[in-house]
Each structure stands twice: as C-alpha cells, then as structure tokens.
Write a protein that holds these residues in place. Structure first.
Motif, PDB file in Angstrom:
ATOM      1  N   GLN A 218      -3.981 -30.825 -79.994  1.00  0.00           N
ATOM      2  CA  GLN A 218      -5.224 -31.590 -79.969  1.00  0.00           C
ATOM      3  C   GLN A 218      -5.226 -32.729 -78.961  1.00  0.00           C
ATOM      4  OE1 GLN A 218      -6.031 -32.698 -84.056  1.00  0.00           O
ATOM      5  NE2 GLN A 218      -6.326 -30.567 -84.689  1.00  0.00           N
ATOM      6  N   ILE A 219      -4.072 -33.376 -78.733  1.00  0.00           N
ATOM      7  CA  ILE A 219      -4.049 -34.483 -77.776  1.00  0.00           C
ATOM      8  C   ILE A 219      -4.284 -33.976 -76.359  1.00  0.00           C
ATOM      9  CG2 ILE A 219      -1.512 -34.398 -77.596  1.00  0.00           C
ATOM     10  CD1 ILE A 219      -3.829 -37.496 -77.248  1.00  0.00           C
ATOM     11  N   ALA A 220      -3.715 -32.817 -76.014  1.00  0.00           N
ATOM     12  CA  ALA A 220      -3.951 -32.246 -74.683  1.00  0.00           C
ATOM     13  C   ALA A 220      -5.400 -31.808 -74.538  1.00  0.00           C
ATOM     14  CB  ALA A 220      -3.019 -31.065 -74.436  1.00  0.00           C
ATOM     15  N   VAL A 221      -5.958 -31.246 -75.591  1.00  0.00           N
ATOM     16  CA  VAL A 221      -7.364 -30.822 -75.567  1.00  0.00           C
ATOM     17  C   VAL A 221      -8.269 -32.032 -75.365  1.00  0.00           C
ATOM     18  CG1 VAL A 221      -9.227 -29.830 -76.957  1.00  0.00           C
ATOM     19  CG2 VAL A 221      -6.972 -28.743 -76.916  1.00  0.00           C
ATOM     20  N   LYS A 222      -7.945 -33.128 -76.041  1.00  0.00           N
ATOM     21  CA  LYS A 222      -8.735 -34.352 -75.866  1.00  0.00           C
ATOM     22  C   LYS A 222      -8.726 -34.807 -74.410  1.00  0.00           C
ATOM     23  CE  LYS A 222      -8.776 -39.283 -77.000  1.00  0.00           C
ATOM     24  NZ  LYS A 222      -8.062 -40.401 -77.692  1.00  0.00           N
ATOM     25  N   LEU A 223      -7.547 -34.831 -73.796  1.00  0.00           N
ATOM     26  CA  LEU A 223      -7.446 -35.281 -72.407  1.00  0.00           C
ATOM     27  C   LEU A 223      -8.112 -34.302 -71.449  1.00  0.00           C
ATOM     28  CD1 LEU A 223      -3.745 -36.540 -72.419  1.00  0.00           C
ATOM     29  CD2 LEU A 223      -5.825 -37.929 -72.555  1.00  0.00           C
ATOM     30  N   ALA A 224      -8.125 -33.029 -71.807  1.00  0.00           N
ATOM     31  CA  ALA A 224      -8.744 -32.015 -70.954  1.00  0.00           C
ATOM     32  C   ALA A 224     -10.256 -32.064 -70.996  1.00  0.00           C
ATOM     33  CB  ALA A 224      -8.271 -30.622 -71.378  1.00  0.00           C
ATOM     34  N   THR A 225     -10.799 -32.764 -71.975  1.00  0.00           N
ATOM     35  CA  THR A 225     -12.259 -32.806 -72.142  1.00  0.00           C
ATOM     36  C   THR A 225     -12.815 -34.217 -71.992  1.00  0.00           C
ATOM     37  OG1 THR A 225     -11.966 -32.954 -74.553  1.00  0.00           O
ATOM     38  CG2 THR A 225     -12.294 -30.756 -73.616  1.00  0.00           C
ATOM     39  N   LEU A 226     -12.066 -35.098 -71.353  1.00  0.00           N
ATOM     40  CA  LEU A 226     -12.543 -36.467 -71.145  1.00  0.00           C
ATOM     41  C   LEU A 226     -13.824 -36.490 -70.312  1.00  0.00           C
ATOM     42  CD1 LEU A 226      -9.182 -38.287 -70.285  1.00  0.00           C
ATOM     43  CD2 LEU A 226     -10.487 -38.496 -72.410  1.00  0.00           C
ATOM     44  N   ASN A 227     -14.669 -37.480 -70.574  1.00  0.00           N
ATOM     45  CA  ASN A 227     -15.862 -37.663 -69.759  1.00  0.00           C
ATOM     46  C   ASN A 227     -15.606 -38.735 -68.702  1.00  0.00           C
ATOM     47  OD1 ASN A 227     -16.085 -40.169 -71.061  1.00  0.00           O
ATOM     48  ND2 ASN A 227     -17.506 -39.377 -72.610  1.00  0.00           N
ATOM     49  N   GLU A 228     -16.673 -39.169 -68.038  1.00  0.00           N
ATOM     50  CA  GLU A 228     -16.512 -40.118 -66.931  1.00  0.00           C
ATOM     51  C   GLU A 228     -15.895 -41.445 -67.364  1.00  0.00           C
ATOM     52  OE1 GLU A 228     -19.166 -38.391 -67.648  1.00  0.00           O
ATOM     53  OE2 GLU A 228     -19.943 -37.390 -65.848  1.00  0.00           O
ATOM     54  N   ASP A 229     -16.037 -41.795 -68.631  1.00  0.00           N
ATOM     55  CA  ASP A 229     -15.509 -43.066 -69.125  1.00  0.00           C
ATOM     56  C   ASP A 229     -14.092 -42.940 -69.677  1.00  0.00           C
ATOM     57  OD1 ASP A 229     -17.945 -44.335 -68.544  1.00  0.00           O
ATOM     58  OD2 ASP A 229     -18.799 -43.730 -70.479  1.00  0.00           O
ATOM     59  N   GLY A 230     -13.509 -41.757 -69.585  1.00  0.00           N
ATOM     60  CA  GLY A 230     -12.190 -41.538 -70.153  1.00  0.00           C
ATOM     61  C   GLY A 230     -11.083 -42.232 -69.390  1.00  0.00           C
ATOM     62  N   GLU A 231      -9.924 -42.339 -70.050  1.00  0.00           N
ATOM     63  CA  GLU A 231      -8.782 -43.010 -69.464  1.00  0.00           C
ATOM     64  C   GLU A 231      -8.128 -42.153 -68.389  1.00  0.00           C
ATOM     65  OE1 GLU A 231      -7.171 -41.130 -73.388  1.00  0.00           O
ATOM     66  OE2 GLU A 231      -9.057 -41.928 -72.624  1.00  0.00           O
TER      67      GLU A 231
END
Length: 244
Positions: A218-231
């Motif tokens: 899930q953590i990799a999936v979260k980073l793979a789906t970041l939007n423009e405001d993501g880290e």
C-alpha cells in the motif's frame, strides 16, 4: 489510459500486489515486469480475472537488451510512461559461506538491486519526461537506514534476517532515488523511496510474524498515485518518514 505504469519484479510478492492494486484503479494500466515471462503471464492472468488492467512483459533489470525492448514496446503502444515502480530485488546473504564471500554476495546483489535499478530508471526517464505527472517509486527497505544500524538494537527480525549485502544495496538505492530527485524533483516529478515492512514473501520464507503483502504494497501504491501536491525526495513507510 491516463496513467501508464511499469512495475519490475512483479510476478510475485510485493511487486505482484503493487501491480494488482494499481491495475484495479480507474485509468491505470500496468505493465507487469517479470524476468520469467511465463510466470509473468500467469500472474497477469490472475489479476485480469478480477478486473485489473494489466499485461505481462519480459523484463530483466540486469539485461540492457531486455530493458530496451520493453521501452520500445511501451513507447510504440503509448508513447510515454507515467509511473515507474522499481521493485525487482534479490537477497543473497543467506548463501554467504567460505565458498561464497560477503564481498561476492554484495557485488551480485548490487547488480540487481542497485545497478539494475539505475539502468531501469535511465532507460525510462525519456518516456517519463512525456508524462503530465511523472512518478518514480523505489522499493527500498528499513535496512537501508544508516541511523537504524548506527543505533542497532537486536530484535526478532534483525537477528533472524541480518543481511549486510542487501542492506548496502538498498542504502545505495536510496541515494539513487535522491540523485533523480535532485534532477527532476523541482520540475514537478514525484520521486520517492519506501519500505514495505517485514512481509510474508519468499524473501522472509513466509515467516509467520511477517505481514501480508497486500498491506505492505500500500505504501508503494500511495507513492505511485501522488498528485501535484504530493511529496518528493522522501524515504517513508506506512508510519511516515524513516531516518536516513
């Protein structure tokens, strides 16, 4: 398709779960990279049967001809890549013996976990440049943390799975991530490294105290789906930042 994804080492374990979860999201199409194409096809079929948009592709990060062939195929089909998940890795420390030195294990481990990841990233940066929002995810490990080993306290997992060659390769992988972030993070790219945690896979011999791959992915999936405001430029797990 608005998001084209490539996941390396995705026919089993955490890579498979990353591919599965991303492929089930709307507007995501996943290329499931597998060194063994037959195993990749079997994994892709399982995901397709539950509605995932995925296709298997032969990918060996230690073989530049393989990398080039995959890049050409994706470029011909979609002209770009939006998300690169560098997940392929090996663990050779258990094989260290008088006949197979730690030095040789480190060299062999780096060939896949670090040099292979570097070649993979280098091959696909040109396609990522064509994306509206390029994202690169490097699947690392908490064992990459120098802070962790500088303040080492034995635990169940560290005592049972002490793996210096693997740890060194993942620490170097984090530096590789930072290298790309220096180049592209200020251009809107989202480039991060993550630790999935102690996971029930072949790496851990499906240890009973390990967590399920479905959650670890899930953590990799979260980073793979970041939007423009993501880290970007971070090293994280599900609890947040990991000390370098």
């Amino acid at each position: 398709m608005s998001n084209i994804v490539l996941v390396s080492g995705a026919n089993q374990g955490i890579g498979y779960e990353i591919a599965k979860q991303l492929s089930q999201m709307s507007d995501y199409h996943v290329f499931l990279g597998s060194r063994d194409l037959d195993k990749g096809k079997t994994a892709a079929t399982q995901i397709q049967e539950i509605g995932g948009s995925v296709e298997a592709i032969q990918l060996d990060v230690t073989d530049r001809k393989s990398l080039s062939a995959v890049r050409q195929y994706i470029e011909t089909k979609f002209e770009r890549l939006d998300v690169l998940v560098s997940n392929a890795a090996i663990l050779l420390d258990p094989k260290v013996s008088p006949e197979y030195s730690l030095g040789q294990a480190t060299q062999d481990t780096f060939a896949t976990n670090t040099s292979g990841a570097a070649d993979l990233a280098g091959e696909f940066v040109p396609l990522l440049k064509r994306s509206r929002l390029p994202r690169m995810v490097f699947v690392s490990s908490g064992y990459a943390s120098l802070h962790f080993f500088a303040n080492f306290t034995p635990s169940y997992t560290t005592a049972k799975f002490f793996t210096p060659a693997y740890a060194c390769s993942k620490a170097a992988l984090n530096m590789l991530m930072l290298h790309y972030n220096v180049q592209y993070g200020n251009k809107g790219w989202k480039i991060n490294a993550c630790c999935p945690g102690f996971t029930k896979t072949n790496f851990s011999n499906h240890d009973e105290q390990a967590g399920p791959a479905q959650e670890s992915a899930q953590i990799a999936v979260k980073l793979a789906t970041l939007n423009e405001d993501g880290e970007t430029g971070t090293f994280v797990n599900t609890k947040g930042q990991i000390a370098w």
